[in-house]
Motif scaffolding. Structure first.
Motif, PDB file in Angstrom:
ATOM      1  N   VAL A 124       0.927  -1.025  -0.242  1.00  0.00           N
ATOM      2  CA  VAL A 124      -0.093  -0.027  -0.354  1.00  0.00           C
ATOM      3  C   VAL A 124       1.060   0.996   0.116  1.00  0.00           C
ATOM      4  O   VAL A 124       1.732   1.238   0.187  1.00  0.00           O
ATOM      5  N   CYS A 125       0.503   1.778  -1.430  1.00  0.00           N
ATOM      6  CA  CYS A 125       1.472   3.209  -1.216  1.00  0.00           C
ATOM      7  C   CYS A 125       0.542   4.804  -1.384  1.00  0.00           C
ATOM      8  O   CYS A 125      -0.194   4.652  -1.657  1.00  0.00           O
ATOM      9  N   GLY A 126       1.152   5.591  -0.851  1.00  0.00           N
ATOM     10  CA  GLY A 126       0.697   7.070  -0.719  1.00  0.00           C
ATOM     11  C   GLY A 126       0.874   7.980  -1.434  1.00  0.00           C
ATOM     12  O   GLY A 126       0.277   9.224  -1.890  1.00  0.00           O
ATOM     13  N   ALA A 127       2.329   7.770  -2.592  1.00  0.00           N
ATOM     14  CA  ALA A 127       3.127   8.637  -3.072  1.00  0.00           C
ATOM     15  C   ALA A 127       1.953   8.522  -4.345  1.00  0.00           C
ATOM     16  O   ALA A 127       1.247   8.527  -5.494  1.00  0.00           O
ATOM     17  N   PRO A 128       1.787  10.031  -4.439  1.00  0.00           N
ATOM     18  CA  PRO A 128       1.391  10.567  -6.415  1.00  0.00           C
ATOM     19  C   PRO A 128       2.154   9.941  -7.388  1.00  0.00           C
ATOM     20  O   PRO A 128       1.485   9.639  -8.723  1.00  0.00           O
ATOM     21  N   ASN A 129       2.736   9.813  -7.195  1.00  0.00           N
ATOM     22  CA  ASN A 129       4.030   9.400  -8.382  1.00  0.00           C
ATOM     23  C   ASN A 129       4.231   8.003  -8.301  1.00  0.00           C
ATOM     24  O   ASN A 129       4.939   7.688  -9.582  1.00  0.00           O
ATOM     25  N   ALA A 130       3.508   7.145  -8.017  1.00  0.00           N
ATOM     26  CA  ALA A 130       2.782   5.465  -7.476  1.00  0.00           C
ATOM     27  C   ALA A 130       2.748   4.983  -9.016  1.00  0.00           C
ATOM     28  O   ALA A 130       1.280   5.100  -9.594  1.00  0.00           O
ATOM     29  N   VAL A 131       3.133   4.884 -10.190  1.00  0.00           N
ATOM     30  CA  VAL A 131       2.566   4.201 -11.082  1.00  0.00           C
ATOM     31  C   VAL A 131       2.877   2.993 -12.014  1.00  0.00           C
ATOM     32  O   VAL A 131       3.863   2.684 -11.683  1.00  0.00           O
ATOM     33  N   THR A 132       2.016   2.234 -12.297  1.00  0.00           N
ATOM     34  CA  THR A 132       2.085   0.975 -13.640  1.00  0.00           C
ATOM     35  C   THR A 132       3.468   1.187 -14.169  1.00  0.00           C
ATOM     36  O   THR A 132       3.655   2.266 -15.145  1.00  0.00           O
ATOM     37  N   SER A 133       4.268   0.014 -13.573  1.00  0.00           N
ATOM     38  CA  SER A 133       5.287   0.053 -15.195  1.00  0.00           C
ATOM     39  C   SER A 133       6.185   0.560 -14.571  1.00  0.00           C
ATOM     40  O   SER A 133       7.597   0.637 -14.672  1.00  0.00           O
ATOM     41  N   MET A 134       6.648   1.583 -13.028  1.00  0.00           N
ATOM     42  CA  MET A 134       7.879   2.353 -12.947  1.00  0.00           C
ATOM     43  C   MET A 134       8.615   1.380 -11.943  1.00  0.00           C
ATOM     44  O   MET A 134       8.642   0.073 -11.798  1.00  0.00           O
ATOM     45  N   LYS A 135       9.742   1.437 -12.402  1.00  0.00           N
ATOM     46  CA  LYS A 135      11.045   0.605 -10.972  1.00  0.00           C
ATOM     47  C   LYS A 135      11.628   1.958 -10.188  1.00  0.00           C
ATOM     48  O   LYS A 135      11.554   3.369 -10.243  1.00  0.00           O
ATOM     49  N   ALA A 136      10.998   1.225  -8.517  1.00  0.00           N
ATOM     50  CA  ALA A 136      11.061   2.326  -7.471  1.00  0.00           C
ATOM     51  C   ALA A 136      12.074   1.425  -6.540  1.00  0.00           C
ATOM     52  O   ALA A 136      12.075   0.295  -6.459  1.00  0.00           O
ATOM     53  N   VAL A 137      12.164   2.131  -5.196  1.00  0.00           N
ATOM     54  CA  VAL A 137      13.147   1.267  -4.610  1.00  0.00           C
ATOM     55  C   VAL A 137      12.275   0.346  -3.451  1.00  0.00           C
ATOM     56  O   VAL A 137      10.801   1.433  -2.356  1.00  0.00           O
TER      57      VAL A 137
END
Lengths: 802, 357
Positions: A77-90
């Motif tokens: 579960v993530c609150g970040a507005p920039n969390a989008v499908t197919s992104m690479k994250a930490v």
């Protein structure tokens, strides 16, 4: 000077661990202040891919992300507005420690959805305050790779202090060269292949100096690159600058910073389309104004070097470029400048304008004057690579200044001065590795040619330092100091011994030594004789420390006041130190001053409490003077103490009519009031320079002891004198009445009032007669007594009390 | 003739019964006075038969002596009793506090300087001094710190309005100008230390606008970097009282020395407390071989003479040795601080008695 290990390794081929590199840096004089491992604490975090980010079923602002990690798919579960499908994250798995907030987080159910981990923001990683969104990694970052590595954080930063002589180490390459010489690897070759110019620069450069000021800028290399696109720098360049705390601006500007830090070659880039006509290097016209890149306007004087076009100064040589011709995102034609500026003039310019910059910092420490063309070629290649375009031929004005000549090194000086025997081939190896050219001139003599970047090397001692520095100070054998004499002579002069003794005498009398500053508030100095204009600091640290003290008392009195404010009203303080009457060495006088405030001793059952008075400090003065060998029985006392004393309760101790050894007395209550100190305070000042010189005696032997066998006889007298008559006058008269017989006169009582007539006082003396030949008869004693009475009466008008 | 035995018994009883010195004197007068009973009997001997006179005379004499002795003994007893009574009366409460006698103290800066002097005196150094207010040449130029040199900017100099040779007068930023004064006024060989006040225009937790330094200078024909190391290693170990204190020399830069070295001593910072001795490092002083240019500026032949110089901060030494946490407190003259960190007047440091480590 900050750089990363990766940046260093670009110049130094080495497998040495960073701990060894750091230790070596410190031991060759490049003192490591800090090694920062930015990846520390980030080891648990890895690259993950957001397979799908969809809205949380029970919360508007939250998302539920299916995340691909190295160990399989998890739901987060993530609150970040920039969390989008197919992104690479930490990704951080549940149970990880978050360095930013400083806690461990666990698997949690958030509004009915279980979150098995977190996608991290910079703040959660402890990298900054950015919490607006999660870190977004490059699309090609492999899932499961260490996030720190992908983010360029696995490259530790080394911060070293560069001493002012080592301007050459204000570039990473210079540091690499020193490390290579010290056995930490091999210096990699530098590729400075020339970029052929395809056209002639439309902007020419002129060095408009007269022969006297030619050193201001003896050598200038420039070049146009046209058709550039000045966008953002690539990630590797931005990361490198960010790592050491520089803000990436644009590719062209970032390239100049890269060369400044990496190769110690400051450059400036002009937007050539904004330059009107040719560039002229000249001294500024006094009063000429210049708008610098920092958007501040400076008014120049005739000693400052500018790069000017038709419309005026466009850059301040060696210090900062101008705003008007600076490169922007719209720049398509760039003029790159590399020049040599006079270190002293650059330093003076920066100091006068209070303008610091990376360029100034380097130019004032000396820049390699032979690295203009190579630096320009490297910069050109970077511009072409990052911004595209087409380079002109070089524009060269002036010439490389001549280096200083060779230095002869006597090989045995390494031992003679450096204290360590280093083999000749090792000496040659070290110097060569540092860039010196070494040829054997004759046996034991080397001709050493200094590399252009080492302007600090000016003599044989410099070469010895280089050899021993790299060879290792720790390899120099320590030799105890050999004594010239089997027993050393006394270390202290007589005057120094006196100060030490005064200190110990006063401490023995119950006074506490203070050390106060040599300054005092100018406003209060007037109360103590005043500080001359020459003693007023140009740049005081604060307005209450703005003059050199003309007297030691005020700081001690102020200390009494501060202690009284803390509830410690009874102070007895002293200080041994200088006071200042002017700026010549002989205007400085060494003084011991003491103050006593409040009660003379703590309230106690045995003796009544009594406020301090002039006689407390008079006793201090006499004790010190006696301990310093002053014949205190010969002292004269007058009442002409300076005006910071109570006019009726103070005096001076003199030896002879003119030599004032000390002032003592109660401090003037008006002075105390103005200083805001509650009295009473009594003070004393003793002037070391006024003391009689200690006589050098031929022998330490004392004169023979004269034991008197006959008993002394004591007789008491009480005299009534006018109130204005000093006790000293009565005592002196009594002593002089029959000097051969009178050994001592002591005053044991003094009073006024009572049955005495007004304006009179009674002084009672004990006169001690010391017979030498035979016992005194009553008649003889009576005769002496009569003389005493007559002498006192004659000298003072005193009458024997009935 | 009276019965002498009865008389003896009676007189002895009277002696014993005398309650004070006056009564005893009455007994004495009544027995041995001019009209006393024994005296009367002695006088009456003339009327005694000649054959008994000798016997009775002897008996009387014996009685007289016995009574006199008894009176004397009784007199002593009475005096003792009187004294005892007086002393009992004079009893004081000895638990009352002693009369106050203020204890003075020596400031840690003075004490530290005296310790440093004591050590270097053993090595043959003497103490030199110079003025606090210096001209530009002595403070900078002669020490190879030319105008506009970056090293000069690091000095945060205090300036005064007066000038000499066109340059403003300054408060000396270090004790090094005394090197120059000494070399100008005397000739090698020389070895001096220079304690004194120094000034930098800087004030925060670790900087005070006034502080103290001790400078050292050795100039002769043969002293080299190895001697510098030996001298300063010995100093550090003696000052801190740690025989095997680690001391290391790191290359550095001072315009007036070449080679230059900063000196570190071993320490530990375990548990957040700094302690001297250990395998971490702490910078303690600066040093180096005198730069030939400095010798030449003082008119000394740099081909013939060489030597070393060093400088150290007195407050820093005191803080490290005596665990004083804050630089700024040295000059505040707070009685509580001075009493706590001060030294007794008789604690004069010397190498015979040790340095109070």
């Amino acid at each position: 000077m900050k750089f990363t290990l990766g940046w260093l390794k670009e110049h130094l081929e080495t497998d040495a661990p960073i701990t060894a590199i750091a230790e070596t840096l410190s031991m060759i004089g490049l003192e490591v202040e800090e090694v920062i491992d930015r990846a520390e604490g980030l080891g648990d975090f890895a690259v993950a891919r957001v397979i799908e980010a969809k809205p949380h079923p029970n919360a508007d602002r939250l998302k539920v992300c299916r995340v691909e990690t190295a160990t399989g798919e998890v739901e987060v579960v993530c609150g970040a507005p920039n969390a989008v499908t197919s992104m690479k994250a930490v990704f951080a798995a549940a149970g990880s420690y978050l360095p930013g907030p400083g806690h461990t987080f666990e698997k949690a159910e958030i509004r009915g959805v279980v979150s098995n981990g977190m996608l991290l923001s910079e703040r959660e990683m402890g990298l900054g305050e950015d919490h607006d969104g999660i870190v977004e990694l490059a699309a090609d970052a492999p899932v499961g790779a260490a996030a720190a590595q992908i983010m360029g954080l696995d490259d530790p930063i080394i911060d070293i202090a560069i001493t002012p002589n080592r301007g050459d180490c204000l570039g990473v390459r210079g540091i690499a060269r020193d490390l290579a010489a010290a056995g930490m690897g091999t210096l990699r070759p530098l590729n400075a292949e020339a970029v052929p110019g395809t056209f002639t620069s439309p902007i020419a450069v002129h060095l408009d100096f007269d022969p006297k000021t030619r050193d201001a800028c003896p050598y200038f290399v420039g070049r146009i690159v046209r058709g550039v696109k000045n966008g953002e720098s690539p990630a590797w360049l931005k990361d490198r600058l960010l790592a050491i705390g520089l803000r990436p601006i644009s590719a062209l500007v970032d390239i100049t910073n890269l060369l400044t830090i990496g190769l110690n070659r400051p450059l400036h880039v002009f937007d050539a389309d904004k330059v009107e006509g040719d560039l002229h290097l000249r001294l500024a016209t006094p009063g000429e104004t210049f708008m610098a890149l920092n958007e501040k306007e400076y008014t120049l004087d005739g000693e400052m070097t500018v790069i000017a076009d038709k419309s005026g100064a466009e850059a301040l040589g060696g210090v900062m470029g101008g705003l008007h011709t600076g490169c922007t995102g719209d720049t398509v034609t760039v003029f790159i400048e590399a020049a040599t500026f006079d270190p002293l003039r650059t330093a003076a310019t920066g100091r006068k304008l209070d303008l610091q910059s990376d360029a100034r910092f380097r130019f004032e420490r000396g820049i390699d004057p032979a690295f203009l063309i190579d630096g320009m070629e490297i910069a050109t290649r970077l511009v072409l690579d990052l911004c595209g375009g087409e380079a002109s031929e070089l524009v060269i004005a002036g010439a490389e200044p001549e280096g200083h000549g060779d230095i002869m090194l006597r090989v045995d000086r390494v031992m003679g001065l450096g204290g360590v025997d280093v083999a000749v081939d090792e000496i040659e190896r070290i110097l060569t590795a540092l860039g010196f050219a070494v040829t054997a001139e004759s046996d034991g003599l080397l001709r050493v040619s200094v590399p252009s970047w080492r302007s600090d090397i000016v003599g044989e001692a410099c070469l010895v330092e280089e050899v021993v520095r790299i060879y290792g100070f720790d390899r120099v054998p320590a030799v105890p100091m050999v004594q010239d004499h089997p027993l050393p002579a006394p270390a202290l002069t007589k005057d120094q011994q006196r100060r030490s003794r005064a200190r110990r005498v006063l401490a023995g009398r119950g006074l506490i030594e203070a050390v106060t500053v040599s300054f005092m508030p100018g406003g209060q100095a007037a109360l103590f004789g005043g500080a001359p204009e020459a003693m007023r600091l140009i740049n005081p640290i604060s307005s209450d420390l703005d003059v050199m003290r003309p007297c030691l008392l005020p700081n001690l009195i102020a200390a009494c006041g501060r202690n009284a404010d803390r509830g410690l009203a009874d102070a007895a303080l002293f200080e041994v130190g200088p006071q200042y009457a002017g700026d010549a060495p002989e205007d400085q006088a060494m003084v011991v001053a003491a103050v006593r405030s409040g009660l003379s001793e703590p309230r106690n059952w045995a003796t009544p409490a009594r406020p301090v008075d002039a006689f407390d400090v008079k006793a201090d003065a006499l004790a010190v003077l006696a301990a310093l060998g002053v014949p205190v029985d010969k002292l004269q006392i007058d009442t002409d103490a300076p005006p910071w004393y109570h006019p009726g309760r103070s005096g001076r101790l003199k030896l002879g009519p003119k030599t004032v050894l000390a002032h003592f007395g109660e401090v003037h209550p008006g002075v105390l009031r103005r200083m805001g100190v509650k009295g009473p305070v009594a003070g004393v000042e003793i002037f070391f320079e006024a003391l009689p010189r200690a006589k050098a005696r031929k022998s330490a032997a004392r004169p023979p002891l004269d034991v008197l066998t006959l008993h002394p006889v004591e007789r008491d007298f009480a005299f009534v004198v006018d109130a204005g008559v000093s006790a000293e006058a009565v005592l002196r008269a009594a002593r002089a009445a029959e000097p051969k017989l009178i050994a001592e006169v002591d005053l044991f009582d003094a009073f006024s009032g009572g049955t005495l007539e007004a304006g009179h006082k009674s002084l009672a003396l004990t006169v001690t007669l010391q017979p030498r030949q035979k016992t005194l008869t009553d008649a003889e004693i009576e005769a002496v007594s009569g003389k005493v009475v007559a002498a006192v009466e004659k000298a003072t008008g005193g009458k024997l009390r009935a | 003739m009276e019965d002498l035995d009865a008389l003896r018994t009676e007189l002895m009883a009277a002696v014993t019964g005398a309650g004070d010195a006056q009564a005893l004197e009455g007994v004495r007068v009544a027995a041995l006075g001019r009209k006393g009973r024994i005296t009367a009997l002695m006088k009456g001997l003339g009327t005694v038969e000649a054959d008994q006179r000798k016997t009775i005379g002897a008996a009387l004499n014996q009685l007289k002596d016995a009574v006199a002795d008894a009176i004397e003994a009784r007199r002593e007893d009475l005096a003792d009793a009187d004294l005892d009574a007086r002393l009992a009366d004079e009893r004081v409460d000895v638990t009352l506090p002693a009369r106050p006698r203020a204890g003075g103290s020596i400031h840690p800066i003075s004490q530290t300087i005296d310790e440093v002097i004591a050590i270097f005196a053993e090595m043959g150094f003497s103490v030199a001094e110079g003025p606090d207010i210096e001209d530009d040449w002595h403070n900078f130029t002669a020490l190879n710190i030319p105008p506009e040199h970056p090293a000069r900017q690091e000095h945060d100099t205090f300036y005064l309005p007066g000038t000499k040779d066109g340059a403003r007068m300054v408060l000396r930023t270090h004790t090094s100008p005394v090197q120059i004064r000494t070399m100008m006024e005397t000739s090698p060989p020389l070895s001096i230390i220079v304690p004194g006040r120094t000034y930098r225009c800087d004030s925060d937790a670790t900087h005070s606008p006034m502080f103290h330094q001790v400078e050292g200078l050795v100039v002769d024909e043969s002293t080299h970097f190895g001697h510098l190391k030996g001298c300063l290693i010995d100093f550090c170990r003696a000052f801190f009282g740690i025989d095997d204190l680690p001391v290391r020399f790191r290359p550095s830069y001072f315009p007036f020395t070449e080679p230059s070295a900063e000196v570190d001593i071993g320490c530990t910072r375990e548990g957040g407390t700094l302690r001297i001795g250990g395998d971490d490092w702490l910078e303690i002083l600066g040093s180096g071989m005198v730069n030939p240019k400095v010798l030449e500026n003082c008119g000394i032949d740099a081909d013939r003479y060489q030597g070393f110089a060093f400088g150290m901060g007195v407050e820093r030494l005191a803080m490290l040795k005596y665990g004083i946490p804050d630089l700024r407190t040295f000059f505040e003259s707070d009685l509580r601080w001075l009493r706590h960190y001060g030294f007794q007047a008789l604690d004069m440091p010397n190498m015979t008695a040790g340095l109070g480590a």
